[in-house]
Design a protein around this motif. Structure first.
Motif, PDB file in Angstrom:
ATOM      1  N   SER A  22       0.838  -1.196   0.000  1.00 51.40           N
ATOM      2  CA  SER A  22       0.000   0.000   0.000  1.00 51.40           C
ATOM      3  C   SER A  22       0.870   1.243   0.000  1.00 51.40           C
ATOM      4  CB  SER A  22      -0.924   0.030   1.227  1.00 51.40           C
ATOM      5  OG  SER A  22      -1.842  -1.040   1.179  1.00 51.40           O
ATOM      6  N   LYS A  23       0.369   2.265  -0.674  1.00 55.17           N
ATOM      7  CA  LYS A  23       1.043   3.566  -0.673  1.00 55.17           C
ATOM      8  C   LYS A  23      -0.017   4.641  -0.604  1.00 55.17           C
ATOM      9  CE  LYS A  23       4.100   6.878  -1.346  1.00 55.17           C
ATOM     10  NZ  LYS A  23       5.043   7.261  -0.294  1.00 55.17           N
ATOM     11  N   GLN A  24       0.067   5.465   0.434  1.00 53.50           N
ATOM     12  CA  GLN A  24      -0.868   6.581   0.541  1.00 53.50           C
ATOM     13  C   GLN A  24      -0.110   7.885   0.701  1.00 53.50           C
ATOM     14  OE1 GLN A  24      -2.651   4.950   4.247  1.00 53.50           O
ATOM     15  NE2 GLN A  24      -2.416   7.024   5.106  1.00 53.50           N
ATOM     16  N   TYR A  25      -0.696   8.938   0.170  1.00 53.84           N
ATOM     17  CA  TYR A  25      -0.144  10.288   0.312  1.00 53.84           C
ATOM     18  C   TYR A  25      -1.047  11.030   1.283  1.00 53.84           C
ATOM     19  CZ  TYR A  25       2.427   8.982  -3.889  1.00 53.84           C
ATOM     20  OH  TYR A  25       3.240   8.335  -4.791  1.00 53.84           O
ATOM     21  N   GLY A  26      -0.537  11.263   2.492  1.00 58.43           N
ATOM     22  CA  GLY A  26      -1.349  11.855   3.549  1.00 58.43           C
ATOM     23  C   GLY A  26      -1.486  10.869   4.696  1.00 58.43           C
ATOM     24  N   ASN A  27      -1.871  11.370   5.859  1.00 53.03           N
ATOM     25  CA  ASN A  27      -1.925  10.533   7.060  1.00 53.03           C
ATOM     26  C   ASN A  27      -3.241   9.800   7.241  1.00 53.03           C
ATOM     27  OD1 ASN A  27       0.685  11.287   7.845  1.00 53.03           O
ATOM     28  ND2 ASN A  27      -0.092  13.192   8.760  1.00 53.03           N
ATOM     29  N   GLY A  28      -4.265  10.193   6.470  1.00 55.00           N
ATOM     30  CA  GLY A  28      -5.576   9.580   6.664  1.00 55.00           C
ATOM     31  C   GLY A  28      -6.285  10.167   7.876  1.00 55.00           C
ATOM     32  N   CYS A  29      -7.580   9.915   7.970  1.00 54.91           N
ATOM     33  CA  CYS A  29      -8.370  10.387   9.111  1.00 54.91           C
ATOM     34  C   CYS A  29      -9.450   9.352   9.391  1.00 54.91           C
ATOM     35  CB  CYS A  29      -8.985  11.753   8.808  1.00 54.91           C
ATOM     36  SG  CYS A  29     -10.194  11.718   7.459  1.00 54.91           S
ATOM     37  N   ALA A  31     -12.498   9.436   8.820  1.00 51.75           N
ATOM     38  CA  ALA A  31     -13.454   9.300   7.709  1.00 51.75           C
ATOM     39  C   ALA A  31     -12.954   8.320   6.657  1.00 51.75           C
ATOM     40  CB  ALA A  31     -13.705  10.666   7.071  1.00 51.75           C
ATOM     41  N   CYS A  32     -11.666   8.475   6.234  1.00 51.47           N
ATOM     42  CA  CYS A  32     -11.192   7.611   5.156  1.00 51.47           C
ATOM     43  C   CYS A  32     -10.687   6.267   5.656  1.00 51.47           C
ATOM     44  CB  CYS A  32     -10.147   8.304   4.288  1.00 51.47           C
ATOM     45  SG  CYS A  32      -8.696   8.931   5.145  1.00 51.47           S
ATOM     46  N   LYS A  33     -10.253   6.216   6.913  1.00 52.68           N
ATOM     47  CA  LYS A  33      -9.810   4.919   7.433  1.00 52.68           C
ATOM     48  C   LYS A  33     -10.973   3.933   7.504  1.00 52.68           C
ATOM     49  CE  LYS A  33      -5.630   6.468   9.725  1.00 52.68           C
ATOM     50  NZ  LYS A  33      -5.040   7.068  10.914  1.00 52.68           N
ATOM     51  N   HIS A  34     -12.172   4.469   7.680  1.00 53.17           N
ATOM     52  CA  HIS A  34     -13.365   3.605   7.706  1.00 53.17           C
ATOM     53  C   HIS A  34     -14.165   3.727   6.405  1.00 53.17           C
ATOM     54  CE1 HIS A  34     -12.434   4.348  12.048  1.00 53.17           C
ATOM     55  NE2 HIS A  34     -12.525   3.034  12.040  1.00 53.17           N
ATOM     56  N   MET A  35     -13.563   4.442   5.411  1.00 51.13           N
ATOM     57  CA  MET A  35     -14.179   4.599   4.088  1.00 51.13           C
ATOM     58  C   MET A  35     -15.652   5.017   4.186  1.00 51.13           C
ATOM     59  SD  MET A  35     -11.978   4.237   1.674  1.00 51.13           S
ATOM     60  CE  MET A  35     -10.220   3.921   1.716  1.00 51.13           C
ATOM     61  N   LYS A  36     -15.907   6.080   4.964  1.00 48.21           N
ATOM     62  CA  LYS A  36     -17.283   6.559   5.136  1.00 48.21           C
ATOM     63  C   LYS A  36     -17.815   7.128   3.826  1.00 48.21           C
ATOM     64  CE  LYS A  36     -16.884   7.716  10.043  1.00 48.21           C
ATOM     65  NZ  LYS A  36     -16.759   8.800  11.029  1.00 48.21           N
ATOM     66  N   SER A  37     -18.989   6.692   3.440  1.00 52.08           N
ATOM     67  CA  SER A  37     -19.581   7.154   2.181  1.00 52.08           C
ATOM     68  C   SER A  37     -19.832   8.655   2.255  1.00 52.08           C
ATOM     69  CB  SER A  37     -20.896   6.431   1.903  1.00 52.08           C
ATOM     70  OG  SER A  37     -21.795   6.625   2.957  1.00 52.08           O
ATOM     71  N   GLY A  38     -19.618   9.327   1.142  1.00 58.15           N
ATOM     72  CA  GLY A  38     -19.764  10.776   1.077  1.00 58.15           C
ATOM     73  C   GLY A  38     -18.476  11.506   1.389  1.00 58.15           C
ATOM     74  N   LYS A  39     -17.597  10.881   2.166  1.00 55.56           N
ATOM     75  CA  LYS A  39     -16.324  11.503   2.514  1.00 55.56           C
ATOM     76  C   LYS A  39     -15.204  11.070   1.567  1.00 55.56           C
ATOM     77  CE  LYS A  39     -17.886  13.423   6.349  1.00 55.56           C
ATOM     78  NZ  LYS A  39     -18.029  14.883   6.475  1.00 55.56           N
ATOM     79  N   VAL A  40     -15.354   9.872   0.976  1.00 54.95           N
ATOM     80  CA  VAL A  40     -14.305   9.309   0.123  1.00 54.95           C
ATOM     81  C   VAL A  40     -14.855   9.083  -1.283  1.00 54.95           C
ATOM     82  CG1 VAL A  40     -12.693   7.399  -0.197  1.00 54.95           C
ATOM     83  CG2 VAL A  40     -13.272   8.156   2.112  1.00 54.95           C
ATOM     84  N   THR A  41     -14.183   9.694  -2.279  1.00 53.22           N
ATOM     85  CA  THR A  41     -14.537   9.477  -3.679  1.00 53.22           C
ATOM     86  C   THR A  41     -13.404   8.717  -4.337  1.00 53.22           C
ATOM     87  OG1 THR A  41     -15.728  11.574  -3.710  1.00 53.22           O
ATOM     88  CG2 THR A  41     -15.206  10.585  -5.844  1.00 53.22           C
ATOM     89  N   LYS A  42     -13.728   7.549  -4.869  1.00 51.91           N
ATOM     90  CA  LYS A  42     -12.711   6.681  -5.477  1.00 51.91           C
ATOM     91  C   LYS A  42     -11.623   6.414  -4.435  1.00 51.91           C
ATOM     92  CE  LYS A  42     -13.764   7.936 -10.224  1.00 51.91           C
ATOM     93  NZ  LYS A  42     -13.277   8.428 -11.512  1.00 51.91           N
ATOM     94  N   ASN A  43     -10.396   6.944  -4.646  1.00 50.85           N
ATOM     95  CA  ASN A  43      -9.336   6.702  -3.653  1.00 50.85           C
ATOM     96  C   ASN A  43      -8.864   8.016  -3.024  1.00 50.85           C
ATOM     97  OD1 ASN A  43      -8.257   7.526  -6.058  1.00 50.85           O
ATOM     98  ND2 ASN A  43      -6.452   6.217  -5.978  1.00 50.85           N
ATOM     99  N   TYR A  44      -9.770   9.005  -2.968  1.00 52.27           N
ATOM    100  CA  TYR A  44      -9.428  10.331  -2.426  1.00 52.27           C
ATOM    101  C   TYR A  44     -10.375  10.697  -1.290  1.00 52.27           C
ATOM    102  CZ  TYR A  44      -8.994  15.420  -2.122  1.00 52.27           C
ATOM    103  OH  TYR A  44      -8.815  16.698  -1.664  1.00 52.27           O
ATOM    104  N   CYS A  45      -9.800  11.165  -0.170  1.00 50.93           N
ATOM    105  CA  CYS A  45     -10.609  11.583   0.978  1.00 50.93           C
ATOM    106  C   CYS A  45     -10.820  13.100   0.961  1.00 50.93           C
ATOM    107  CB  CYS A  45      -9.924  11.176   2.283  1.00 50.93           C
ATOM    108  SG  CYS A  45     -10.834  11.739   3.746  1.00 50.93           S
ATOM    109  N   HIS A  46     -12.060  13.511   0.904  1.00 54.10           N
ATOM    110  CA  HIS A  46     -12.376  14.953   0.877  1.00 54.10           C
ATOM    111  C   HIS A  46     -12.167  15.596   2.252  1.00 54.10           C
ATOM    112  CE1 HIS A  46     -14.124  14.819  -3.166  1.00 54.10           C
ATOM    113  NE2 HIS A  46     -14.580  13.629  -2.823  1.00 54.10           N
ATOM    114  N   GLU A  47     -12.206  14.786   3.281  1.00 50.04           N
ATOM    115  CA  GLU A  47     -12.081  15.312   4.637  1.00 50.04           C
ATOM    116  C   GLU A  47     -10.642  15.756   4.937  1.00 50.04           C
ATOM    117  OE1 GLU A  47     -14.232  15.897   8.363  1.00 50.04           O
ATOM    118  OE2 GLU A  47     -14.926  15.349   6.369  1.00 50.04           O
ATOM    119  N   CYS A  48      -9.639  14.901   4.588  1.00 46.61           N
ATOM    120  CA  CYS A  48      -8.250  15.219   4.958  1.00 46.61           C
ATOM    121  C   CYS A  48      -7.311  15.333   3.747  1.00 46.61           C
ATOM    122  CB  CYS A  48      -7.707  14.174   5.926  1.00 46.61           C
ATOM    123  SG  CYS A  48      -7.514  12.536   5.193  1.00 46.61           S
ATOM    124  N   GLY A  49      -7.814  15.026   2.557  1.00 47.24           N
ATOM    125  CA  GLY A  49      -6.993  15.152   1.345  1.00 47.24           C
ATOM    126  C   GLY A  49      -6.061  13.988   1.083  1.00 47.24           C
TER     127      GLY A  49
END
Length: 281
Positions: free
Chosen positions: A15-22, A24-42
């Motif tokens: 796995s490779k991610q750019y950013g620390n995650g939050c 919202a994206c660690k639990h892949m909450k719908s509405g917060k994550v589009t495809k492989n991008y988190c709108h909450e933390c970038g």
């Protein structure tokens, strides 16, 4: 298990991610994550739990749209970038039993200089444009421990001739060359230390069709003659069809389909792969 059944390269849950995650994206909450991008933390999840093997003499194709994670995977395999998580085993290093991703920078350099070669999509990343072509090859040989000037010169000349660079242009700088010639110098450089593994990242992108064809013919001939193992990344299914024995299809950082290339092109299972194949017809 025979030698041919032992992978020359094995990737497990990389796995490779750019950013620390939050949260919202660690639990892949719908509405917060589009495809492989988190709108909450970038955070961008460029590669997600990738697992595959590469075997002796095999060409493994990796296909997918821009942003699918193909190039990030290649950067990670050649240690141009650090992975976030996962394992990499290479047959020629510690009997294929140590996770290279967890090794020191020095040991990663050893694997990179002795067991791998890479051809970049952009030749500026793979060549020193103000060195001569033969000097670029010598640089790779020096990195692998060669110190004999005469042997480096003869090896460089032999390789440049093999990739159809005219003898009288061997001391010329690659910045004076066309895109196709620059790619051929990169291929010669990547092969200079006889690596068992060659990584090819979108090597025909941006080249004229006739030049693309000559570069692909060159790669096909080298693979046949040297029986080298290759990971070939492309967004072009025509390139994959011509060269790859097996193919992985990537989308949004994940492998969504895998199999023999013919099987994937003739009977794609995933809707995205079906769309890809249909666009080629």
């Amino acid at each position: 298990m025979s030698v041919l059944e032992v992978p020359v390269l094995s990737v497990k849950q990389m796995s490779k991610q750019y950013g620390n995650g939050c949260s919202a994206c660690k639990h892949m909450k719908s509405g917060k994550v589009t495809k492989n991008y988190c709108h909450e933390c970038g955070t961008v999840y460029a590669c997600r739990d990738l697992t595959f093997d590469l075997y002796h003499g095999e060409v493994l194709g990796i296909v997918g749209e821009s942003g699918s994670g193909k190039s990030t995977l290649m950067k990670s395999l050649y240690f141009d970038e650090e992975v976030t998580d996962g394992e990499l085993y290479v047959a020629g290093f510690e009997e294929g039993k140590k996770n290279v991703f967890m090794e020191s920078a020095q040991k990663k350099r050893y694997v990179r200089n002795h067991l791998m070669g890479k051809v970049y999509q952009n030749p500026i990343l793979g060549l020193k444009m103000d060195f001569s072509s033969i000097g670029n090859i010598a640089e790779k040989l020096i990195s692998a421990g060669n110190r004999h000037v005469g042997s480096m010169e003869s090896r460089g000349a032999e390789l440049l001739e093999a990739v159809n660079i005219p003898v009288h242009r061997m001391t010329e700088e690659p910045r004076n060359f066309s895109g196709g010639m620059q790619q051929r110098v990169q291929i010669a450089k990547a092969l200079s230390n006889n690596p068992p593994i060659l990584l090819l990242d979108e090597v025909t992108t941006g080249l004229d069709l006739s030049v693309q064809a000559s570069v692909l013919d060159l790669i096909k001939g080298l693979q046949r003659d040297l029986n080298i193992s290759m990971v070939l990344v492309s967004h072009d299914l025509g390139v994959i069809r011509m060269l790859a024995d097996r193919t992985l299809v990537m989308l949004e950082g994940k492998i969504i389909e895998r199999g023999l290339t013919d099987q994937i092109l003739e009977d794609p299972q995933h809707p995205y792969t079906q769309q890809l194949v249909h666009s080629l017809l």
